[in-house]
Design an enzyme around this catalytic site. Structure first.
Site, PDB file in Angstrom:
ATOM      1  N   PHE A 102      -9.756  -0.958   1.214  1.00 13.54           N
ATOM      2  CA  PHE A 102      -9.267  -1.651   2.074  1.00 13.54           C
ATOM      3  C   PHE A 102      -9.926  -3.347   1.962  1.00 13.54           C
ATOM      4  O   PHE A 102     -11.116  -3.475   1.764  1.00 13.54           O
ATOM      5  CB  PHE A 102      -9.938  -1.566   3.688  1.00 13.54           C
ATOM      6  CG  PHE A 102      -8.990  -2.447   4.593  1.00 13.54           C
ATOM      7  CD1 PHE A 102      -7.518  -1.937   4.932  1.00 13.54           C
ATOM      8  CD2 PHE A 102      -9.501  -3.369   5.536  1.00 13.54           C
ATOM      9  CE1 PHE A 102      -6.949  -2.511   5.736  1.00 13.54           C
ATOM     10  CE2 PHE A 102      -8.707  -4.087   6.158  1.00 13.54           C
ATOM     11  CZ  PHE A 102      -7.482  -3.667   6.430  1.00 13.54           C
ATOM     12  N   VAL A 103      -9.205  -4.176   1.532  1.00  9.89           N
ATOM     13  CA  VAL A 103      -9.592  -5.780   1.137  1.00  9.89           C
ATOM     14  C   VAL A 103      -9.060  -6.667   2.269  1.00  9.89           C
ATOM     15  O   VAL A 103      -8.149  -6.370   3.035  1.00  9.89           O
ATOM     16  CB  VAL A 103      -8.852  -5.789  -0.041  1.00  9.89           C
ATOM     17  CG1 VAL A 103      -9.459  -5.111  -1.255  1.00  9.89           C
ATOM     18  CG2 VAL A 103      -7.384  -5.724  -0.462  1.00  9.89           C
ATOM     19  N   ASP A 113      -5.941  -9.648   6.431  1.00 10.44           N
ATOM     20  CA  ASP A 113      -7.028  -9.535   7.598  1.00 10.44           C
ATOM     21  C   ASP A 113      -7.300  -8.017   7.857  1.00 10.44           C
ATOM     22  O   ASP A 113      -6.809  -7.039   7.416  1.00 10.44           O
ATOM     23  CB  ASP A 113      -6.033  -9.764   8.914  1.00 10.44           C
ATOM     24  CG  ASP A 113      -5.013  -8.768   9.527  1.00 10.44           C
ATOM     25  OD1 ASP A 113      -4.351  -8.406   8.332  1.00 10.44           O
ATOM     26  OD2 ASP A 113      -5.016  -8.497  10.425  1.00 10.44           O
ATOM     27  N   LYS A 117      -1.528  -1.762  -4.537  1.00  4.14           N
ATOM     28  CA  LYS A 117      -2.508  -0.592  -4.211  1.00  4.14           C
ATOM     29  C   LYS A 117      -1.500   0.675  -4.814  1.00  4.14           C
ATOM     30  O   LYS A 117      -1.081   1.278  -3.898  1.00  4.14           O
ATOM     31  CB  LYS A 117      -3.146  -0.369  -2.908  1.00  4.14           C
ATOM     32  CG  LYS A 117      -4.093  -1.451  -2.599  1.00  4.14           C
ATOM     33  CD  LYS A 117      -4.988  -1.102  -1.718  1.00  4.14           C
ATOM     34  CE  LYS A 117      -4.623  -0.906  -0.075  1.00  4.14           C
ATOM     35  NZ  LYS A 117      -5.668  -0.988   0.755  1.00  4.14           N
ATOM     36  N   ASP A 151       0.839  -1.274  -0.051  1.00  2.00           N
ATOM     37  CA  ASP A 151      -0.090  -0.086  -0.005  1.00  2.00           C
ATOM     38  C   ASP A 151       0.909   1.348  -0.022  1.00  2.00           C
ATOM     39  O   ASP A 151       1.195   1.595  -1.105  1.00  2.00           O
ATOM     40  CB  ASP A 151      -1.057  -0.161   1.235  1.00  2.00           C
ATOM     41  CG  ASP A 151      -1.787   1.207   1.436  1.00  2.00           C
ATOM     42  OD1 ASP A 151      -1.957   1.935   0.214  1.00  2.00           O
ATOM     43  OD2 ASP A 151      -2.406   1.410   2.451  1.00  2.00           O
TER      44      ASP A 151
HETATM   45  P1  IMP Z   1       2.198  -0.679   3.604  1.00  2.00           P
HETATM   46  O1  IMP Z   1       3.229  -0.506   4.588  1.00  2.00           O
HETATM   47  O2  IMP Z   1       1.449   0.303   3.557  1.00  2.00           O
HETATM   48  O3  IMP Z   1       2.664  -0.932   2.107  1.00  2.00           O
HETATM   49  O4  IMP Z   1       1.585  -1.986   4.015  1.00  2.00           O
HETATM   50  C1  IMP Z   1       1.773  -3.235   3.949  1.00  2.00           C
HETATM   51  C2  IMP Z   1       1.132  -4.118   4.751  1.00  2.00           C
HETATM   52  O5  IMP Z   1      -0.006  -3.333   5.368  1.00  2.00           O
HETATM   53  C3  IMP Z   1       0.519  -5.376   4.278  1.00  2.00           C
HETATM   54  O6  IMP Z   1       1.321  -6.183   4.404  1.00  2.00           O
HETATM   55  C4  IMP Z   1      -0.865  -5.806   5.143  1.00  2.00           C
HETATM   56  O7  IMP Z   1      -0.592  -6.134   6.188  1.00  2.00           O
HETATM   57  C5  IMP Z   1      -1.168  -4.201   5.295  1.00  2.00           C
HETATM   58  N1  IMP Z   1      -2.197  -3.721   4.478  1.00  2.00           N
HETATM   59  C6  IMP Z   1      -2.142  -2.832   3.535  1.00  2.00           C
HETATM   60  N2  IMP Z   1      -3.278  -2.368   2.847  1.00  2.00           N
HETATM   61  C7  IMP Z   1      -4.321  -3.730   3.327  1.00  2.00           C
HETATM   62  C8  IMP Z   1      -5.543  -3.897   3.129  1.00  2.00           C
HETATM   63  O8  IMP Z   1      -6.300  -3.432   2.206  1.00  2.00           O
HETATM   64  N3  IMP Z   1      -6.065  -4.980   3.676  1.00  2.00           N
HETATM   65  C9  IMP Z   1      -5.476  -5.700   4.635  1.00  2.00           C
HETATM   66  N4  IMP Z   1      -4.336  -5.302   4.986  1.00  2.00           N
HETATM   67  C10 IMP Z   1      -3.609  -4.377   4.216  1.00  2.00           C
END
Ligand code: IMP
Length: 181
Positions: free
Chosen positions: A153-154, A160, A131, A103
Site C-alpha cells: 500500500f503506497v 491517499d 500493481k 490494483d
Molecule cells: P483498483 O480498482 O483495485 O484497480 O483500484 C484503483 C484505485 O484504488 C486507485 O485509483 C486508488 O484510488 C486505489 N488504490 C489502489 N491501491 C492503492 C494504494 O496502494 N494506495 C492508495 N490507493 C490505492
C-alpha cells in the site's frame, strides 16, 4: 528531502516521476498525432500525475474529470459508483483514462464498461503506477504504465490513505502501523 514519519520507504522519487511523465506524454503525443483525444483523469488521485503528463502532450486535446468511488481504507470493495461525471460528450471520441494506480483493475473495468456504452471511438489507459500482482480482472491492461510496483500500500503524489498523504512529492510505502491498529 525529509521522509514523512508514516512512510516506511520511498519507492519513486519526484525526479523519477517527472521524468517518466515526460516520456509518457511524448509517447502519447506521437500515438495521438492527427487526433483530438479527451483525457479523463480519475479524481482525486490522478491529478498531480495528470498535471505532469499534459505539459508534454503536443496534439490538440481536451481534459475532463471523473470521480468514482470504490475504495474505503486499504481494501477494494469492488463496487463502483459515479460521484462526479464528465461533462464532455464522449460519443465518437478517442478517450485516454488517466489513473494514479491500478490494483485489482475493478474500478477501471467498470468505468470502461460504462464508456463503451456511451460509444467512445477508442480508449486507452495511462497509469502512473501498476500493481500487476493485485489484478482480479484482465480486461483493463493499461497501454501506458509509468512504473510497476510490488503489492504494497503506497501513498503520495496523489495517492491517499483515508484522504491523507496526497501532497507528498514522492511515492512511498505506508507503514503498516498506520492502518493496522
Ligand atoms: P483498483 O480498482 O483495485 O484497480 O483500484 C484503483 C484505485 O484504488 C486507485 O485509483 C486508488 O484510488 C486505489 N488504490 C489502489 N491501491 C492503492 C494504494 O496502494 N494506495 C492508495 N490507493 C490505492
Amino acid at each position: 528531502m525529509l521522509m514523512h514519519k508514516d512512510v516506511e520507504e520511498v519507492l519513486l522519487s519526484l525526479d523519477q516521476i517527472v521524468e517518466k511523465s515526460e516520456e509518457l506524454g511524448k509517447r502519447l503525443s506521437k500515438d495521438y498525432e492527427g487526433k483530438t483525444p479527451v483525457f479523463i483523469a480519475l479524481l482525486k488521485g490522478a491529478v498531480p500525475f495528470f498535471a505532469e503528463v499534459i505539459k508534454h502532450i503536443e496534439c490538440p486535446m481536451e481534459i475532463d474529470f471523473l470521480d468514482v468511488s470504490s475504495y474505503s481504507g486499504v481494501n477494494s470493495t469492488g463496487k463502483v459508483t459515479i460521484k462526479r461525471d464528465v461533462t464532455t460528450n464522449v460519443t465518437g471520441r478517442h478517450v485516454v483514462f488517466v489513473e494514479d494506480i491500478i490494483d485489482t483493475g475493478l474500478t477501471l473495468s467498470e468505468v470502461i464498461k460504462e464508456f463503451k456504452n456511451r460509444g467512445v471511438a477508442s480508449y486507452e489507459v495511462v497509469t502512473l503506477v501498476d500493481k500487476p500482482e493485485g489484478r482480479k480482472v484482465n480486461d483493463v491492461e493499461p497501454k501506458y504504465i509509468g512504473f510497476n510496483i510490488p503489492n504494497k500500500f503506497v501513498v503520495g503524489f496523489g495517492l491517499d490513505y483515508n484522504e491523507l498523504y496526497r501532497n507528498l512529492p514522492y511515492i512511498g510505502v505506508l507503514k503498516r502501523s498506520v492502518y493496522e491498529k
